[in-house]
Scaffold this motif. Sequence first.
Motif, PDB file in Angstrom:
ATOM      1  N   THR A 113       0.944  -1.164   0.036  1.00  0.00           N
ATOM      2  CA  THR A 113      -0.016   0.089  -0.082  1.00  0.00           C
ATOM      3  C   THR A 113       0.926   1.258   0.065  1.00  0.00           C
ATOM      4  OG1 THR A 113      -1.892  -1.184   1.246  1.00  0.00           O
ATOM      5  CG2 THR A 113      -1.897   1.378   1.208  1.00  0.00           C
ATOM      6  N   PRO A 114       1.691   1.451   0.906  1.00  0.00           N
ATOM      7  CA  PRO A 114       2.903   2.625   0.851  1.00  0.00           C
ATOM      8  C   PRO A 114       3.349   2.949  -0.541  1.00  0.00           C
ATOM      9  CG  PRO A 114       3.202   1.281   2.695  1.00  0.00           C
ATOM     10  CD  PRO A 114       2.334   0.510   1.897  1.00  0.00           C
ATOM     11  N   LEU A 115       3.651   1.809  -1.254  1.00  0.00           N
ATOM     12  CA  LEU A 115       4.121   1.912  -2.579  1.00  0.00           C
ATOM     13  C   LEU A 115       3.035   2.545  -3.539  1.00  0.00           C
ATOM     14  CD1 LEU A 115       5.865  -1.515  -3.047  1.00  0.00           C
ATOM     15  CD2 LEU A 115       6.885   0.636  -2.055  1.00  0.00           C
ATOM     16  N   VAL A 116       1.859   1.976  -3.359  1.00  0.00           N
ATOM     17  CA  VAL A 116       0.798   2.608  -4.143  1.00  0.00           C
ATOM     18  C   VAL A 116       0.474   4.173  -3.893  1.00  0.00           C
ATOM     19  CG1 VAL A 116      -1.776   2.467  -4.985  1.00  0.00           C
ATOM     20  CG2 VAL A 116      -0.181   0.313  -4.604  1.00  0.00           C
ATOM     21  N   ALA A 117       0.563   4.393  -2.527  1.00  0.00           N
ATOM     22  CA  ALA A 117       0.476   5.673  -2.019  1.00  0.00           C
ATOM     23  C   ALA A 117       1.510   6.720  -2.603  1.00  0.00           C
ATOM     24  CB  ALA A 117       0.259   5.760  -0.570  1.00  0.00           C
ATOM     25  N   ALA A 118       2.781   6.322  -2.735  1.00  0.00           N
ATOM     26  CA  ALA A 118       3.828   7.142  -3.179  1.00  0.00           C
ATOM     27  C   ALA A 118       3.600   7.345  -4.694  1.00  0.00           C
ATOM     28  CB  ALA A 118       5.196   6.293  -3.098  1.00  0.00           C
ATOM     29  N   VAL A 119       3.032   6.578  -5.282  1.00  0.00           N
ATOM     30  CA  VAL A 119       2.831   6.714  -6.749  1.00  0.00           C
ATOM     31  C   VAL A 119       1.680   7.875  -6.946  1.00  0.00           C
ATOM     32  CG1 VAL A 119       2.050   5.825  -9.223  1.00  0.00           C
ATOM     33  CG2 VAL A 119       3.819   4.481  -7.618  1.00  0.00           C
ATOM     34  N   LEU A 120       0.628   7.613  -6.230  1.00  0.00           N
ATOM     35  CA  LEU A 120      -0.325   8.391  -6.279  1.00  0.00           C
ATOM     36  C   LEU A 120      -0.171   9.826  -5.968  1.00  0.00           C
ATOM     37  CD1 LEU A 120      -3.261   6.194  -4.663  1.00  0.00           C
ATOM     38  CD2 LEU A 120      -2.972   6.692  -7.208  1.00  0.00           C
ATOM     39  N   ALA A 121       0.849   9.963  -4.783  1.00  0.00           N
ATOM     40  CA  ALA A 121       1.218  11.277  -4.344  1.00  0.00           C
ATOM     41  C   ALA A 121       1.983  11.835  -5.874  1.00  0.00           C
ATOM     42  CB  ALA A 121       2.047  11.135  -3.158  1.00  0.00           C
TER      43      ALA A 121
END
Length: 297
Positions: A90-98
Amino acid sequence: MSVIWGIPYLLIRVAVRDFPPDVLVFARTAPPAVLLTAYAAYRGMLRPLLPHWRMVLLYSLVELAGPWLLLSHAEVRLSSSLAALLIATTPLVAAVLARLGGSERIDSRRLLGLTVGVAGVVTLAGVDVHADDMVAVGEALLTAVGYAVGPFIVARRLAHLPSLGVISSSLAVVAVLYAPFAVWHWPSSVSGDAAVSVVVLSVVCTAVAFIVFFALIAEAGPARASVITYVNPAVAVVLGVLLLDEPFTLGIAIGFPLVLLGSVLATAKPRREPAAGATGGSEALAAAPTGRAPEPS
């Protein structure tokens, strides 16, 4: 907090032996919805939400209704350990979304983290997953996407509203949404282990968890509170191996450190702070009232 949000994977794995996934979502949301909504109403935390009901509804669907159904369905086929490690992306996805949203930039260190994290997922899937389980893997990864998107909705559209009001109303929405399915699919018999799992999921991992998480944010701040993101999967793996006799596989031994290292690198602060205003909402994102990573189900 890390233990409270590390044990749901074990409990879901046990509960889905008797409870269909849609019934399980209702069973784990209805009791805390009643408890927390009553408390939020008493504290006057619900009325401010009324003008923003569309965003609350969207958050409920993206953060809870969809991910909790997908995760429960995935754990019919996947071990609790593997499910937890896939959700740890999830943090990986969040980093991309950010980055896509323009709120944060991705420097070389973060890019390395994303690469390492993806390599960890590929290792997990390649070593531990059979071809007929790939649908379940996809469901777990979609759960991670939902967990990552939800806090962005909170940070940008709901951050000014009472956190407990948002999460209690979201739980109520999900409980109402799944109530018809629960009535239709409620199992004719339930084992003691499954019943206890649902009770603990509902009371401890949902109602108590959100209250403790808000207290943790108030005590330690949103940035330090987010450290639980990196501990939850380890708790899930240990419990799965010890209590469910799940194997500690080569995929877990190699993939988990890669996912963990990738998440730490991908979510690290840039070496040079962006200009004022470029990271708007980042602290609110870290403090968003989610069920796992303050995501980053």
